[in-house]
Design a protein around this motif. Structure first.
Motif, PDB file in Angstrom:
ATOM      1  N   PHE A 138      42.827  26.028  47.746  1.00  0.00           N
ATOM      2  CA  PHE A 138      41.702  26.240  46.833  1.00  0.00           C
ATOM      3  C   PHE A 138      41.161  24.945  46.238  1.00  0.00           C
ATOM      4  N   GLY A 139      42.067  23.956  46.060  1.00  0.00           N
ATOM      5  CA  GLY A 139      41.682  22.784  45.291  1.00  0.00           C
ATOM      6  C   GLY A 139      41.653  23.085  43.807  1.00  0.00           C
ATOM      7  N   LEU A 140      42.262  24.215  43.450  1.00  0.00           N
ATOM      8  CA  LEU A 140      42.364  24.663  42.066  1.00  0.00           C
ATOM      9  C   LEU A 140      43.770  25.199  41.864  1.00  0.00           C
ATOM     10  N   ALA A 141      44.276  25.096  40.638  1.00  0.00           N
ATOM     11  CA  ALA A 141      45.622  25.573  40.374  1.00  0.00           C
ATOM     12  C   ALA A 141      45.690  26.293  39.037  1.00  0.00           C
ATOM     13  N   LYS A 142      46.639  27.183  38.925  1.00  0.00           N
ATOM     14  CA  LYS A 142      46.954  27.798  37.638  1.00  0.00           C
ATOM     15  C   LYS A 142      47.445  26.708  36.684  1.00  0.00           C
ATOM     16  N   PRO A 143      47.116  26.767  35.423  1.00  0.00           N
ATOM     17  CA  PRO A 143      46.501  27.889  34.698  1.00  0.00           C
ATOM     18  C   PRO A 143      44.976  27.827  34.567  1.00  0.00           C
ATOM     19  N   ASP A 144      44.314  26.991  35.322  1.00  0.00           N
ATOM     20  CA  ASP A 144      42.857  26.864  35.234  1.00  0.00           C
ATOM     21  C   ASP A 144      42.197  28.226  35.470  1.00  0.00           C
ATOM     22  N   PRO A 145      41.418  28.727  34.510  1.00  0.00           N
ATOM     23  CA  PRO A 145      40.740  30.012  34.715  1.00  0.00           C
ATOM     24  C   PRO A 145      39.874  30.019  35.978  1.00  0.00           C
ATOM     25  N   ALA A 146      39.403  28.851  36.391  1.00  0.00           N
ATOM     26  CA  ALA A 146      38.575  28.774  37.597  1.00  0.00           C
ATOM     27  C   ALA A 146      39.349  29.228  38.831  1.00  0.00           C
ATOM     28  N   TYR A 147      40.656  28.999  38.839  1.00  0.00           N
ATOM     29  CA  TYR A 147      41.490  29.462  39.952  1.00  0.00           C
ATOM     30  C   TYR A 147      41.403  30.980  40.066  1.00  0.00           C
ATOM     31  N   PHE A 148      41.521  31.661  38.946  1.00  0.00           N
ATOM     32  CA  PHE A 148      41.490  33.123  38.954  1.00  0.00           C
ATOM     33  C   PHE A 148      40.088  33.648  39.262  1.00  0.00           C
ATOM     34  N   LYS A 149      39.078  32.962  38.769  1.00  0.00           N
ATOM     35  CA  LYS A 149      37.709  33.381  39.058  1.00  0.00           C
ATOM     36  C   LYS A 149      37.409  33.251  40.551  1.00  0.00           C
ATOM     37  N   ALA A 150      37.969  32.219  41.177  1.00  0.00           N
ATOM     38  CA  ALA A 150      37.786  32.051  42.618  1.00  0.00           C
ATOM     39  C   ALA A 150      38.458  33.182  43.385  1.00  0.00           C
ATOM     40  N   ILE A 151      39.623  33.623  42.908  1.00  0.00           N
ATOM     41  CA  ILE A 151      40.297  34.747  43.555  1.00  0.00           C
ATOM     42  C   ILE A 151      39.487  36.030  43.378  1.00  0.00           C
ATOM     43  N   LEU A 152      38.969  36.253  42.187  1.00  0.00           N
ATOM     44  CA  LEU A 152      38.158  37.454  41.955  1.00  0.00           C
ATOM     45  C   LEU A 152      36.969  37.489  42.910  1.00  0.00           C
ATOM     46  N   ALA A 153      36.367  36.336  43.135  1.00  0.00           N
ATOM     47  CA  ALA A 153      35.241  36.276  44.073  1.00  0.00           C
ATOM     48  C   ALA A 153      35.704  36.568  45.492  1.00  0.00           C
ATOM     49  N   ALA A 154      36.875  36.050  45.841  1.00  0.00           N
ATOM     50  CA  ALA A 154      37.380  36.237  47.202  1.00  0.00           C
ATOM     51  C   ALA A 154      37.748  37.681  47.486  1.00  0.00           C
ATOM     52  N   VAL A 155      38.306  38.379  46.491  1.00  0.00           N
ATOM     53  CA  VAL A 155      38.707  39.779  46.706  1.00  0.00           C
ATOM     54  C   VAL A 155      37.601  40.742  46.314  1.00  0.00           C
ATOM     55  N   ASP A 156      36.536  40.197  45.731  1.00  0.00           N
ATOM     56  CA  ASP A 156      35.365  40.990  45.340  1.00  0.00           C
ATOM     57  C   ASP A 156      35.743  42.131  44.404  1.00  0.00           C
ATOM     58  N   ARG A 157      36.496  41.800  43.368  1.00  0.00           N
ATOM     59  CA  ARG A 157      36.896  42.782  42.372  1.00  0.00           C
ATOM     60  C   ARG A 157      36.628  42.225  40.977  1.00  0.00           C
ATOM     61  N   PRO A 158      36.266  43.095  40.031  1.00  0.00           N
ATOM     62  CA  PRO A 158      36.104  42.647  38.646  1.00  0.00           C
ATOM     63  C   PRO A 158      37.470  42.415  38.017  1.00  0.00           C
ATOM     64  N   GLY A 159      37.549  41.504  37.079  1.00  0.00           N
ATOM     65  CA  GLY A 159      38.822  41.224  36.431  1.00  0.00           C
ATOM     66  C   GLY A 159      39.441  42.443  35.771  1.00  0.00           C
ATOM     67  N   SER A 160      38.608  43.363  35.328  1.00  0.00           N
ATOM     68  CA  SER A 160      39.104  44.557  34.645  1.00  0.00           C
ATOM     69  C   SER A 160      39.932  45.461  35.547  1.00  0.00           C
ATOM     70  N   SER A 161      39.814  45.291  36.865  1.00  0.00           N
ATOM     71  CA  SER A 161      40.576  46.135  37.796  1.00  0.00           C
ATOM     72  C   SER A 161      41.762  45.389  38.411  1.00  0.00           C
ATOM     73  N   VAL A 162      42.019  44.169  37.901  1.00  0.00           N
ATOM     74  CA  VAL A 162      43.038  43.310  38.504  1.00  0.00           C
ATOM     75  C   VAL A 162      44.172  43.039  37.522  1.00  0.00           C
ATOM     76  N   LEU A 163      45.405  43.129  38.008  1.00  0.00           N
ATOM     77  CA  LEU A 163      46.596  42.776  37.241  1.00  0.00           C
ATOM     78  C   LEU A 163      47.241  41.552  37.877  1.00  0.00           C
ATOM     79  N   PHE A 164      47.578  40.561  37.059  1.00  0.00           N
ATOM     80  CA  PHE A 164      48.256  39.355  37.511  1.00  0.00           C
ATOM     81  C   PHE A 164      49.637  39.302  36.878  1.00  0.00           C
ATOM     82  N   ILE A 165      50.666  38.996  37.685  1.00  0.00           N
ATOM     83  CA  ILE A 165      52.046  38.926  37.195  1.00  0.00           C
ATOM     84  C   ILE A 165      52.598  37.538  37.486  1.00  0.00           C
ATOM     85  N   ASP A 166      53.116  36.867  36.436  1.00  0.00           N
ATOM     86  CA  ASP A 166      53.575  35.486  36.566  1.00  0.00           C
ATOM     87  C   ASP A 166      54.693  35.249  35.559  1.00  0.00           C
ATOM     88  N   ASP A 167      55.528  34.233  35.822  1.00  0.00           N
ATOM     89  CA  ASP A 167      56.629  33.924  34.917  1.00  0.00           C
ATOM     90  C   ASP A 167      56.314  32.765  33.983  1.00  0.00           C
TER      91      ASP A 167
END
Length: 207
Positions: A138-167
């Motif tokens: 990606f050229g992006l990494a967590k915790p940058d919100p841009a990383y997650f926004k790029a994933i949302l675009a890739a999976v074509d889902r709104p954040g409200s329908s997505v759950l992220f699990i991390d330690d």
């Protein structure tokens, strides 16, 4: 339970679906004089950061650190430690159950290209997920919100329908800033904690 329907889950790798099989910090510390271990390990971790977002060569960065510290371990000794991990097969089984139920399941992990090759090419992690999102690609990494926004675009889902699990708490905050439901979990808490976490979002797994 959230009002929104969760139809997509993003799983972190280390600490969530896989764990180390050796005490890598102790081993690394044995390569430098007593009392220097913490600083040496920190230097290695800092040297890894550019390659996490696809910049620079991880092997070269490690070699420079080893030379700088006159470490007794060889480059291959150290790189081997990045191979010492295993996936939790019960958790992987639960992911397959979710996928069979129509829930999109994706890997969302910070990795440099060396470890990505181990996970994706050698151990075929891609077979377990609908899509895999490695930070070095990606050229992006967590915790940058841009990383997650790029994933949302890739999976074509709104954040409200997505759950992220991390330690990692910082990663959880970054995901929430991107509008994603996010929950803190570590395998050391036990699998039942993960099962209960999923259930809170209407996601049922058995076995």
């Amino acid at each position: 339970m959230p009002l929104e329907t969760i139809d997509t889950v993003l799983f972190d790798a280390d600490g969530v679906i896989q764990r180390g099989t050796v005490d890598w910090q102790r081993i690394l510390g044995s390569y430098v004089p007593v009392g220097s271990a913490d600083d040496f390990v920190l230097d290695l971790m800092v040297s890894e950061k550019p390659s996490i977002v696809g910049q620079g060569d991880f092997r070269e960065a490690v070699a420079e650190v080893l030379q700088r510290w006159s470490a007794t371990g060889t480059l291959e000794d150290v790189l081997q430690l990045w191979r010492e991990f295993e996936a939790d097969q019960v958790v992987i089984g639960w992911i397959q159950q979710l996928r069979a139920a129509g829930i999109g399941c994706h890997l969302a992990t910070n990795q440099q290209a060396f470890r990505r090759a181990i996970m994706h090419d050698e151990r075929r992690y891609g077979d377990w997920f609908d899509q895999t999102f490695y930070s070095c690609d990606f050229g992006l990494a967590k915790p940058d919100p841009a990383y997650f926004k790029a994933i949302l675009a890739a999976v074509d889902r709104p954040g409200s329908s997505v759950l992220f699990i991390d330690d990692n708490a910082a990663n959880i905050e970054g995901a929430r800033q991107a509008g994603v439901h996010a929950e803190l979990y570590d395998l050391v808490q036990g699998r039942e904690v993960l099962r209960e976490l999923l259930a809170r979002y209407g996601l049922t797994v058995t076995g």
